[in-house]
Structure formats: structure tokens, C-alpha cells
Design a protein around this motif. Structure first.
Motif, PDB file in Angstrom:
ATOM      1  N   VAL A  32      11.373   2.856   1.632  1.00  0.00           N
ATOM      2  CA  VAL A  32      11.865   1.306   0.210  1.00  0.00           C
ATOM      3  C   VAL A  32      12.094   2.354  -0.640  1.00  0.00           C
ATOM      4  CG1 VAL A  32      10.566  -0.500   0.921  1.00  0.00           C
ATOM      5  CG2 VAL A  32       9.667   0.601  -0.576  1.00  0.00           C
ATOM      6  N   PRO A  33      13.431   1.602  -1.614  1.00  0.00           N
ATOM      7  CA  PRO A  33      13.378   3.488  -2.505  1.00  0.00           C
ATOM      8  C   PRO A  33      12.672   2.904  -4.062  1.00  0.00           C
ATOM      9  CG  PRO A  33      15.551   1.515  -2.141  1.00  0.00           C
ATOM     10  CD  PRO A  33      14.124   0.475  -1.168  1.00  0.00           C
ATOM     11  N   THR A  34      13.057   4.449  -4.577  1.00  0.00           N
ATOM     12  CA  THR A  34      11.286   4.642  -5.043  1.00  0.00           C
ATOM     13  C   THR A  34      11.515   3.746  -6.712  1.00  0.00           C
ATOM     14  OG1 THR A  34      10.790   6.783  -4.357  1.00  0.00           O
ATOM     15  CG2 THR A  34       9.949   5.708  -6.375  1.00  0.00           C
ATOM     16  N   SER A  35      12.968   3.190  -6.970  1.00  0.00           N
ATOM     17  CA  SER A  35      13.175   2.973  -7.960  1.00  0.00           C
ATOM     18  C   SER A  35      12.681   1.322  -8.152  1.00  0.00           C
ATOM     19  CB  SER A  35      14.847   3.435  -8.726  1.00  0.00           C
ATOM     20  OG  SER A  35      15.505   2.974  -7.145  1.00  0.00           O
ATOM     21  N   TYR A  36      12.915   0.982  -6.596  1.00  0.00           N
ATOM     22  CA  TYR A  36      12.263  -0.667  -6.643  1.00  0.00           C
ATOM     23  C   TYR A  36      10.767  -0.822  -6.731  1.00  0.00           C
ATOM     24  CZ  TYR A  36      17.047  -1.888  -4.984  1.00  0.00           C
ATOM     25  OH  TYR A  36      18.116  -1.870  -5.026  1.00  0.00           O
ATOM     26  N   LEU A  37      10.421  -0.052  -6.926  1.00  0.00           N
ATOM     27  CA  LEU A  37       8.687   0.165  -7.085  1.00  0.00           C
ATOM     28  C   LEU A  37       8.296   0.515  -8.702  1.00  0.00           C
ATOM     29  CD1 LEU A  37       8.099   1.878  -3.596  1.00  0.00           C
ATOM     30  CD2 LEU A  37       8.099  -0.653  -3.667  1.00  0.00           C
ATOM     31  N   SER A  95       0.893  -1.282   0.020  1.00  0.00           N
ATOM     32  CA  SER A  95       0.045  -0.721   0.487  1.00  0.00           C
ATOM     33  C   SER A  95       1.100   0.917  -0.262  1.00  0.00           C
ATOM     34  CB  SER A  95      -0.495  -0.129   1.230  1.00  0.00           C
ATOM     35  OG  SER A  95      -1.956  -1.422   1.140  1.00  0.00           O
ATOM     36  N   LEU A  96       0.477   2.319  -0.623  1.00  0.00           N
ATOM     37  CA  LEU A  96       1.488   3.217  -1.061  1.00  0.00           C
ATOM     38  C   LEU A  96       0.607   4.311   0.579  1.00  0.00           C
ATOM     39  CD1 LEU A  96       3.211   5.085  -2.344  1.00  0.00           C
ATOM     40  CD2 LEU A  96       1.890   5.899  -4.239  1.00  0.00           C
ATOM     41  N   MET A  97       2.218   4.825   0.932  1.00  0.00           N
ATOM     42  CA  MET A  97       0.957   5.837   2.284  1.00  0.00           C
ATOM     43  C   MET A  97       1.760   7.076   1.459  1.00  0.00           C
ATOM     44  SD  MET A  97      -0.721   3.867   4.018  1.00  0.00           S
ATOM     45  CE  MET A  97      -0.606   5.029   4.939  1.00  0.00           C
ATOM     46  N   GLU A  98       2.132   7.515   1.291  1.00  0.00           N
ATOM     47  CA  GLU A  98       3.362   8.240   0.772  1.00  0.00           C
ATOM     48  C   GLU A  98       4.611   8.647  -0.317  1.00  0.00           C
ATOM     49  OE1 GLU A  98       5.439  10.934   4.217  1.00  0.00           O
ATOM     50  OE2 GLU A  98       6.991  11.675   3.412  1.00  0.00           O
ATOM     51  N   GLU A  99       4.135   9.731  -1.054  1.00  0.00           N
ATOM     52  CA  GLU A  99       5.351   9.665  -2.585  1.00  0.00           C
ATOM     53  C   GLU A  99       6.221   9.912  -2.110  1.00  0.00           C
ATOM     54  OE1 GLU A  99       1.421  11.701  -5.105  1.00  0.00           O
ATOM     55  OE2 GLU A  99       2.605  10.770  -6.431  1.00  0.00           O
ATOM     56  N   ASP A 100       7.504  10.126  -3.262  1.00  0.00           N
ATOM     57  CA  ASP A 100       8.549  10.473  -3.029  1.00  0.00           C
ATOM     58  C   ASP A 100       9.020  11.958  -3.133  1.00  0.00           C
ATOM     59  OD1 ASP A 100      11.527   9.797  -5.714  1.00  0.00           O
ATOM     60  OD2 ASP A 100      11.184  10.908  -3.531  1.00  0.00           O
ATOM     61  N   LYS A 101       9.183  12.102  -2.204  1.00  0.00           N
ATOM     62  CA  LYS A 101       9.388  13.509  -2.006  1.00  0.00           C
ATOM     63  C   LYS A 101      10.863  14.011  -2.751  1.00  0.00           C
ATOM     64  CE  LYS A 101       5.665  13.935   0.366  1.00  0.00           C
ATOM     65  NZ  LYS A 101       4.776  14.491   0.124  1.00  0.00           N
ATOM     66  N   GLY A 102      11.258  14.109  -3.337  1.00  0.00           N
ATOM     67  CA  GLY A 102      12.415  13.847  -4.353  1.00  0.00           C
ATOM     68  C   GLY A 102      13.529  13.303  -3.819  1.00  0.00           C
ATOM     69  N   ASP A 103      13.110  12.818  -2.400  1.00  0.00           N
ATOM     70  CA  ASP A 103      14.593  12.073  -1.901  1.00  0.00           C
ATOM     71  C   ASP A 103      14.843  10.544  -2.784  1.00  0.00           C
ATOM     72  OD1 ASP A 103      12.308  11.127  -1.064  1.00  0.00           O
ATOM     73  OD2 ASP A 103      13.877  11.397   1.430  1.00  0.00           O
ATOM     74  N   GLY A 104      14.522  10.443  -3.423  1.00  0.00           N
ATOM     75  CA  GLY A 104      14.177   9.003  -3.309  1.00  0.00           C
ATOM     76  C   GLY A 104      13.534   7.685  -2.710  1.00  0.00           C
ATOM     77  N   TRP A 105      13.103   8.022  -2.085  1.00  0.00           N
ATOM     78  CA  TRP A 105      12.342   7.650  -1.307  1.00  0.00           C
ATOM     79  C   TRP A 105      10.903   7.290  -1.242  1.00  0.00           C
ATOM     80  CZ3 TRP A 105      15.270   2.933   1.491  1.00  0.00           C
ATOM     81  CH2 TRP A 105      16.432   3.561   1.449  1.00  0.00           C
ATOM     82  N   THR A 106       9.753   6.065  -0.970  1.00  0.00           N
ATOM     83  CA  THR A 106       8.132   6.093  -0.978  1.00  0.00           C
ATOM     84  C   THR A 106       8.150   4.962   0.939  1.00  0.00           C
ATOM     85  OG1 THR A 106       8.227   6.225  -3.082  1.00  0.00           O
ATOM     86  CG2 THR A 106       6.322   5.525  -1.820  1.00  0.00           C
ATOM     87  N   ARG A 107       7.171   5.650   1.236  1.00  0.00           N
ATOM     88  CA  ARG A 107       6.802   5.285   2.164  1.00  0.00           C
ATOM     89  C   ARG A 107       5.499   4.635   1.574  1.00  0.00           C
ATOM     90  NH1 ARG A 107       3.406   6.480   6.498  1.00  0.00           N
ATOM     91  NH2 ARG A 107       2.490   8.077   5.876  1.00  0.00           N
ATOM     92  N   VAL A 108       5.578   3.227   2.377  1.00  0.00           N
ATOM     93  CA  VAL A 108       4.979   1.879   1.603  1.00  0.00           C
ATOM     94  C   VAL A 108       4.670   1.337   3.160  1.00  0.00           C
ATOM     95  CG1 VAL A 108       5.716   1.534   0.048  1.00  0.00           C
ATOM     96  CG2 VAL A 108       6.351   0.168   1.653  1.00  0.00           C
ATOM     97  N   ARG A 109       2.690   0.222   3.081  1.00  0.00           N
ATOM     98  CA  ARG A 109       2.268  -0.418   4.408  1.00  0.00           C
ATOM     99  C   ARG A 109       2.349  -2.069   3.967  1.00  0.00           C
ATOM    100  NH1 ARG A 109      -2.597   1.860   6.508  1.00  0.00           N
ATOM    101  NH2 ARG A 109      -1.348   2.991   7.294  1.00  0.00           N
ATOM    102  N   ARG A 110       3.278  -3.014   4.382  1.00  0.00           N
ATOM    103  CA  ARG A 110       3.034  -4.436   4.262  1.00  0.00           C
ATOM    104  C   ARG A 110       1.856  -4.799   4.723  1.00  0.00           C
ATOM    105  NH1 ARG A 110       8.295  -7.764   5.216  1.00  0.00           N
ATOM    106  NH2 ARG A 110       7.249  -8.912   3.207  1.00  0.00           N
ATOM    107  N   LYS A 111       1.045  -5.610   3.717  1.00  0.00           N
ATOM    108  CA  LYS A 111      -0.433  -6.223   3.814  1.00  0.00           C
ATOM    109  C   LYS A 111       0.272  -6.864   5.262  1.00  0.00           C
ATOM    110  CE  LYS A 111      -1.236  -7.326  -0.472  1.00  0.00           C
ATOM    111  NZ  LYS A 111      -2.641  -7.962  -1.586  1.00  0.00           N
ATOM    112  N   GLN A 112       0.491  -7.461   5.597  1.00  0.00           N
ATOM    113  CA  GLN A 112       1.002  -8.350   7.086  1.00  0.00           C
ATOM    114  C   GLN A 112       1.048  -7.062   7.998  1.00  0.00           C
ATOM    115  OE1 GLN A 112       2.184  -8.722   4.217  1.00  0.00           O
ATOM    116  NE2 GLN A 112       4.975  -9.095   4.852  1.00  0.00           N
ATOM    117  N   GLY A 113       1.351  -5.968   8.149  1.00  0.00           N
ATOM    118  CA  GLY A 113       1.401  -5.186   9.166  1.00  0.00           C
ATOM    119  C   GLY A 113       2.650  -4.302   8.946  1.00  0.00           C
ATOM    120  N   GLY A 114       3.302  -2.717   9.993  1.00  0.00           N
ATOM    121  CA  GLY A 114       4.916  -2.379   8.861  1.00  0.00           C
ATOM    122  C   GLY A 114       4.110  -1.407   7.920  1.00  0.00           C
ATOM    123  N   GLU A 115       5.178  -0.457   9.097  1.00  0.00           N
ATOM    124  CA  GLU A 115       5.578   0.699   7.435  1.00  0.00           C
ATOM    125  C   GLU A 115       6.213   1.121   7.507  1.00  0.00           C
ATOM    126  OE1 GLU A 115       1.342   3.500   7.590  1.00  0.00           O
ATOM    127  OE2 GLU A 115       2.668   4.177   7.898  1.00  0.00           O
ATOM    128  N   GLY A 116       7.233   1.590   6.347  1.00  0.00           N
ATOM    129  CA  GLY A 116       8.625   1.938   6.624  1.00  0.00           C
ATOM    130  C   GLY A 116       9.065   2.507   4.434  1.00  0.00           C
TER     131      GLY A 116
END
Length: 439
Positions: free
Chosen positions: A429-434, A406-427
Motif C-alpha cells: 500500500v502507499p506509504t503516504s497513506y499510513l 500489521s507492518l511486515m516490511e518498511e518502505d525501501k524508498g519506492d513509496g510502498w510498504t508491505r502490510v498484513r490485514r487482520k483477516q488475512g492477506g498481505e500486499g
């Protein structure tokens, strides 16, 4: 074709003018013949009357007969001329109506048929183009309909608030100022309209307490280089943007310096390829640009640190002060707790950052941009992991290749995107990996 049509009409007008000119000549010769005939008849009658007059002399009779003979000869010449002119006109008229005009009309008809053919071909091309475009237009309209049905006013308003929130803390209670007691009264720093220097306000004619309300009319502000005229959160974002731009420019200049050095080495080893001295001005210019950009980066970093400390001081002490790095590199992801803190509102009242004397009369809110308490953030889209990622550093999260997130926050220009896993947990990950798809 327009020019061709004009040419044909001009040709017809010239032929008609020639025919009209011949008709005028015919009319002139006809009138001359008629006039000469009358004169000849009149001269003949005069000669006959004198011949029968016993009082007329022989000389007068002879003169009258000669005049009648002359007039008769002139009438005969006019007759011959009129006959010749009439024959010429009839020939020209027959040529005009039976030859010239039919040819001109045939040319006009041929031209109009070609025009109709071209028009038909043009309308055919137009219809084919329209038929090709209609499905595209229909698809666009379908997309517009889907987009209209997918409008999420709640999410849009939250995005707008997040984008334009000021970062100001809500003011504290206005304290009671007891003027009946002879004591030094210190106004509350957290009150609306209180001067930032802590000095008691003078009450007198011409001095009024400054009102700073969220819906007050904007005052004209002077734009400063450190964006201090903006609210704290907006100032931080603008400084972050300027710092990223200067960093990109600095890296570009560094790369250009390295390229010039390599080119200079090549010229020194192979003089026939170029003169190494010709690169010195460009190298010097690049070094000057690097020094200037380094100073600007340091300047913006200092301003950004000050702005972030101001934002943190406005958020209060009720929650942990976890800050997100201003410009995390690829090897240093942002702290995941920052996003939660950025959307949380302090429960405690915090002191307002002192304002400069120049800004005492300006409203502390340029827009209605306070941080409201928000419900837990909902995903703004979904994404699929293209590669496996091991989230080993703080703030990151691990993901497997092909995993739905689940996409929680778009890349702000620093190369990182905040996501949420289905089994729980947010953090992060590199935007280029998505592979990202927004709602």
C-alpha cells in the motif's frame, strides 16, 4: 570584579609604599639629628678643655669655641628637621590607618558582597535549569529503559541478515576426479575453489587450490563502478540505490530546464526584465547534464538487470521466479510475492555464477551472509490507514480508512510498504497513506 579587586589592592600597595617612604625619611632625619648632637657635644668638650689649658693660645680657644657654636647650631637645625619629619610621618600614618585603609577595605567588602550576590543569582539560575532538565532526563531514561526491554534479538538478527545477505548459492558436492583413467576431467562448477572457466587446474609447485570459505579472511578488493566486487544481493542493492539517486538528479535537471525555458519566454516577451541570451549557457549546461544522467541511468539499469538475473539464477528453480521491480513508481507497486521469495531458500542446488579470472582467488563470501531458512516473518510494527485505498493492481492490497494493519516490511524508498490485514492477506500500500509505528 577581578580587575576591580586588582585595582583596590594596587591602591593599597601605593598608600603603603608612600607611608614606608615617609618612615625612611623619618629614620634618616633621626640619625642625622643624633649624629649632629654628638658632634656638638664633642666640640663643646674640646672648647672647654682648651679654655682651661694654660698652654693653649687665645686663637686656638676662640677657634674651638666657634666650632662648638657651629656644631650646636647644626644640631639645632637637625632637631627642628627631625621634629618636622616626625610630625609629618605621624600625620601620614594616621591618614593611612584611619582613612585610606578603611576606605580600601570598604571597597573590597562592597565588591565581595556584590560578587556573592551574583554568585547566588547564578546558582539560582543553575538550580532552576537543572530542575527543568531533570524531568527531561528522567523521561529519556524511561525511554531508554523501555527500548532496552523491547530489544528483540531474533528480529534484529533477521533484519541484519536481510540487509547484508550475499545472494550466493550454496556450493554443490565436490565431484570425484579419477586420475587413474586417461580421460578429460571437467571440474564441477558448483565446487568450492573451482576455476570459473571450466579448465582443469594444474597441480604443481606454487599452484594450490583456492579456498573459498565463509569465514576466510577478507582479501583486499578493487572497488568497481558496477559494484561487481560485492556479492550479488549487495550488488543489486547498491545498484538500486545508485539508480534511484541518478533518477532524482535527472528529474531535478529536467525541472530546472523547464524553469529556464519559461524564464527565457518571459524575457523574450518582456525584454526589460532580462536578456534571454544570458540564459543560454545555463540551458546548454542543463541539457548536457540531462544527456549525461540519461546515459548513467541506462548504464545502471543494464547493470541492475544483470545483477537481478544473477540473483535469480542463484536462488534455484524450486520456487516461482517472481521478481520485484527495481524501482516501482507510485503507479506500479512491487509484487508482494517478492518478499516471500527473498526470504525463502531454494531446496535444490543451483549452479554458481561464473567468476571472472581476476576474482578466482577472492573469497566468494566476504561475510557470513548466506540466506538461511527463516520462519514465517513476524510483523515489525503496526500501522493505521489514514486514507482508503483500493488495491487494484497486482501486488497491492485494499484497505479501509482507519483500519489497523500489521507492518511486515518498511518502505525501501519506492513509496510502498508491505502490510498484513487482520483477516488475512498481505500486499503493498502507499506509504503516504499510513501512520506507521515500529516495534
Amino acid at each position: 570584579m577581578k580587575h576591580e579587586r586588582k585595582t583596590h589592592f594596587q591602591e593599597g600597595r601605593r598608600a603603603q609604599q608612600q607611608l614606608e617612604s615617609g618612615f625612611k625619611q623619618l629614620e634618616n632625619s633621626k640619625r642625622k639629628f643624633e649624629r649632629d648632637c654628638r658632634e656638638a657635644e664633642k666640640a663643646a668638650q674640646t672648647a672647654e678643655r682648651l679654655d682651661q689649658d694654660i698652654n693653649a693660645t687665645k686663637a686656638d680657644v676662640e677657634k674651638a669655641k666657634q666650632q662648638a657654636h657651629l656644631r650646636s647650631h647644626m644640631a639645632e637645625e637637625s632637631k627642628n628637621e627631625y621634629a618636622a619629619q616626625l610630625q609629618r610621618f605621624n600625620r601620614d600614618q594616621a591618614h593611612f590607618y584611619f582613612s585610606q585603609m578603611p576606605q580600601i577595605f570598604d571597597k573590597l567588602q562592597d565588591m565581595d558582597e556584590r560578587r556573592a550576590t551574583h554568585l547566588g543569582a547564578g546558582y539560582g539560575l543553575l538550580s532552576e535549569a537543572e530542575l527543568q532538565v531533570v524531568p527531561i532526563i528522567a523521561k529519556c531514561l524511561e525511554g531508554m529503559k523501555v527500548a532496552a526491554d523491547a530489544v528483540d534479538a531474533k528480529n534484529d538478527s533477521q533484519v541484519l541478515i536481510e540487509l547484508h545477505k550475499s545472494g550466493f548459492a550454496r556450493p554443490g558436492d565436490v565431484e570425484f576426479e579419477d586420475f587413474s583413467q586417461p580421460m578429460n576431467r571437467v571440474p564441477s562448477d558448483s565446487s568450492l575453489g573451482t576455476p570459473s572457466d571450466g579448465r582443469p587446474e594444474l597441480r604443481g609447485p606454487g599452484r594450490s587450490r583456492a579456498k573459498r570459505w565463509p569465514f576466510s579472511k577478507k582479501n583486499k578488493t578493487v572497488v568497481t563502478e558496477d559494484f561487481s566486487h560485492l556479492p550479488p544481493e549487495q550488488q543489486r542493492k547498491r545498484l538500486q540505490q545508485q539508480l534511484e539517486e541518478r533518477s532524482r538528479e535527472l528529474q531535478k535537471e529536467v525541472d530546472q530546464r523547464e524553469a529556464l525555458k519559461k524564464m527565457k519566454d518571459v524575457y523574450e516577451k518582456t525584454p526589460q526584465m532580462g536578456d534571454p541570451a544570458s540564459l543560454e549557457p545555463r540551458i546548454t549546461e542543463t541539457l548536457n547534464n540531462i544527456e549525461r544522467l540519461k546515459l548513467e541511468v541506462q548504464k545502471y539499469e543494464a547493470w541492475l538487470a544483470e545483477a537481478e538475473s544473477r540473483v535469480l539464477s542463484n536462488r534455484g528453480d524450486s520456487l516461482g521466479r517472481h521478481t520485484r521491480p527495481p524501482d516501482p513508481p507510485a503507479s506500479a507497486p512491487p509484487d508482494s510475492s517478492n518478499s516471500n521469495n527473498s526470504r525463502s531458500q531454494d531446496n535444490k542446488e543451483s549452479s554458481e555464477e561464473p567468476l571472472s579470472e581476476e576474482g578466482q582467488d577472492a573469497p566468494i563470501y566476504t561475510e557470513f551472509d548466506e540466506d538461511f531458512e527463516e520462519e514465517p516473518a513476524s510483523p515489525i510494527g503496526h500501522c493505521v490507514a489514514i486514507y482508503h485505498f483500493e488495491g487494484s493492481s497486482e501486488g497491492t492490497i485494499s484497505m479501509a480508512e482507519g483500519e489497523d494493519l500489521s507492518l511486515m516490511e518498511e518502505d525501501k524508498g519506492d513509496g510502498w510498504t508491505r502490510v498484513r490485514r487482520k483477516q488475512g492477506g498481505e500486499g503493498y500500500v502507499p506509504t503516504s497513506y499510513l501512520r506507521v509505528t515500529l516495534n
